[in-house]
Design a protein around this motif. Structure first.
Motif, short mmCIF file in Angstrom:
data_model
loop_
_atom_site.label_atom_id
_atom_site.label_comp_id
_atom_site.label_asym_id
_atom_site.label_seq_id
_atom_site.Cartn_x
_atom_site.Cartn_y
_atom_site.Cartn_z
N GLN A 42 4.16 2.13 6.63
CA GLN A 42 4.55 1.00 5.78
C GLN A 42 3.38 0.06 5.53
O GLN A 42 3.17 -0.41 4.41
CB GLN A 42 5.72 0.24 6.41
CG GLN A 42 7.03 1.00 6.41
CD GLN A 42 8.12 0.26 7.17
OE1 GLN A 42 7.86 -0.73 7.83
NE2 GLN A 42 9.35 0.77 7.07
N VAL A 43 2.61 -0.19 6.59
CA VAL A 43 1.46 -1.08 6.45
C VAL A 43 0.44 -0.48 5.48
O VAL A 43 -0.08 -1.17 4.59
CB VAL A 43 0.81 -1.37 7.83
CG1 VAL A 43 -0.55 -2.02 7.70
CG2 VAL A 43 1.74 -2.23 8.66
N THR A 44 0.16 0.79 5.63
CA THR A 44 -0.82 1.43 4.74
C THR A 44 -0.31 1.46 3.31
O THR A 44 -1.09 1.28 2.37
CB THR A 44 -1.18 2.84 5.22
OG1 THR A 44 0.01 3.61 5.35
CG2 THR A 44 -1.92 2.81 6.53
N ALA A 45 0.97 1.70 3.11
CA ALA A 45 1.53 1.70 1.76
C ALA A 45 1.41 0.31 1.13
O ALA A 45 1.05 0.18 -0.05
CB ALA A 45 2.99 2.15 1.79
N ASN A 46 1.66 -0.74 1.92
CA ASN A 46 1.52 -2.10 1.41
C ASN A 46 0.07 -2.42 1.06
O ASN A 46 -0.21 -3.05 0.05
CB ASN A 46 2.03 -3.12 2.43
CG ASN A 46 3.54 -3.11 2.53
OD1 ASN A 46 4.23 -2.64 1.63
ND2 ASN A 46 4.06 -3.62 3.63
N ARG A 47 -0.84 -1.98 1.90
CA ARG A 47 -2.27 -2.25 1.65
C ARG A 47 -2.76 -1.52 0.41
O ARG A 47 -3.64 -2.00 -0.28
CB ARG A 47 -3.11 -1.85 2.86
CG ARG A 47 -2.97 -2.81 4.01
CD ARG A 47 -3.87 -2.44 5.15
NE ARG A 47 -3.69 -3.36 6.27
CZ ARG A 47 -4.24 -3.21 7.43
NH1 ARG A 47 -5.04 -2.18 7.67
NH2 ARG A 47 -4.01 -4.08 8.40
N GLN A 48 -2.23 -0.35 0.15
CA GLN A 48 -2.64 0.38 -1.05
C GLN A 48 -2.17 -0.32 -2.31
O GLN A 48 -2.81 -0.21 -3.36
CB GLN A 48 -2.08 1.81 -1.01
CG GLN A 48 -2.77 2.70 -0.02
CD GLN A 48 -2.14 4.08 0.04
OE1 GLN A 48 -1.11 4.33 -0.57
NE2 GLN A 48 -2.77 4.98 0.78
N GLN A 49 -1.08 -1.04 -2.23
CA GLN A 49 -0.54 -1.73 -3.39
C GLN A 49 -1.19 -3.10 -3.63
O GLN A 49 -1.07 -3.66 -4.70
CB GLN A 49 0.98 -1.92 -3.24
CG GLN A 49 1.74 -0.63 -3.15
CD GLN A 49 1.59 0.23 -4.40
OE1 GLN A 49 1.55 -0.29 -5.50
NE2 GLN A 49 1.48 1.53 -4.21
N GLN A 50 -1.89 -3.63 -2.63
CA GLN A 50 -2.48 -4.96 -2.75
C GLN A 50 -3.89 -4.88 -3.30
O GLN A 50 -4.60 -3.90 -3.11
CB GLN A 50 -2.53 -5.65 -1.39
CG GLN A 50 -1.19 -6.01 -0.83
CD GLN A 50 -1.30 -6.63 0.55
OE1 GLN A 50 -2.36 -6.60 1.17
NE2 GLN A 50 -0.21 -7.19 1.04
#
Length: 109
Positions: A42-50
């Motif tokens: 989840q953290v990596t998915a959020n970072r990819q979107q930011q």
């Protein structure tokens, strides 16, 4: 060691509870790893979107480069305007040139 019938009944019912508790403690590390893995995804998915911002030290460099380019642009505009003014004004070569003082005459009206 002597086991009485009452103690045997208690031990049998407690044995199933203990086996369930032991099974939970045996599987706890793998469950924690699975939970951690899901959180990390989840953290990596959020970072990819930011959108990542520039670091503080890079921000100053970017700002300085921008200011430098603006100064160059302003300087080139001033040079171009000065050349236009020089060429557009009629200057008498005899009165404007002085070998001792220089080549430009500054007149104030």
């Amino acid at each position: 060691m002597n086991i009485r019938p009452m103690d045997l009944q208690v031990l049998i019912t407690r044995a199933t509870e203990v086996s369930k508790a032991q099974e939970i403690t045996d599987h706890q590390p793998t469950l924690q790893q699975q939970i951690f893995g899901q959180q990390w995804q989840q953290v990596t998915a959020n970072r990819q979107q930011q959108v990542q911002g520039a670091a503080k030290n890079e921000g100053g460099k970017i700002q300085r480069e921008k200011e430098y380019k603006e100064k160059q642009d302003r300087g080139s505009n001033r040079k171009g305007q000065a050349e236009k003014e020089i060429h557009s004004k009629p200057v008498h070569s005899a009165s404007a040139e002085d070998p001792i003082r220089g080549h430009n005459v500054d007149l104030k009206t």
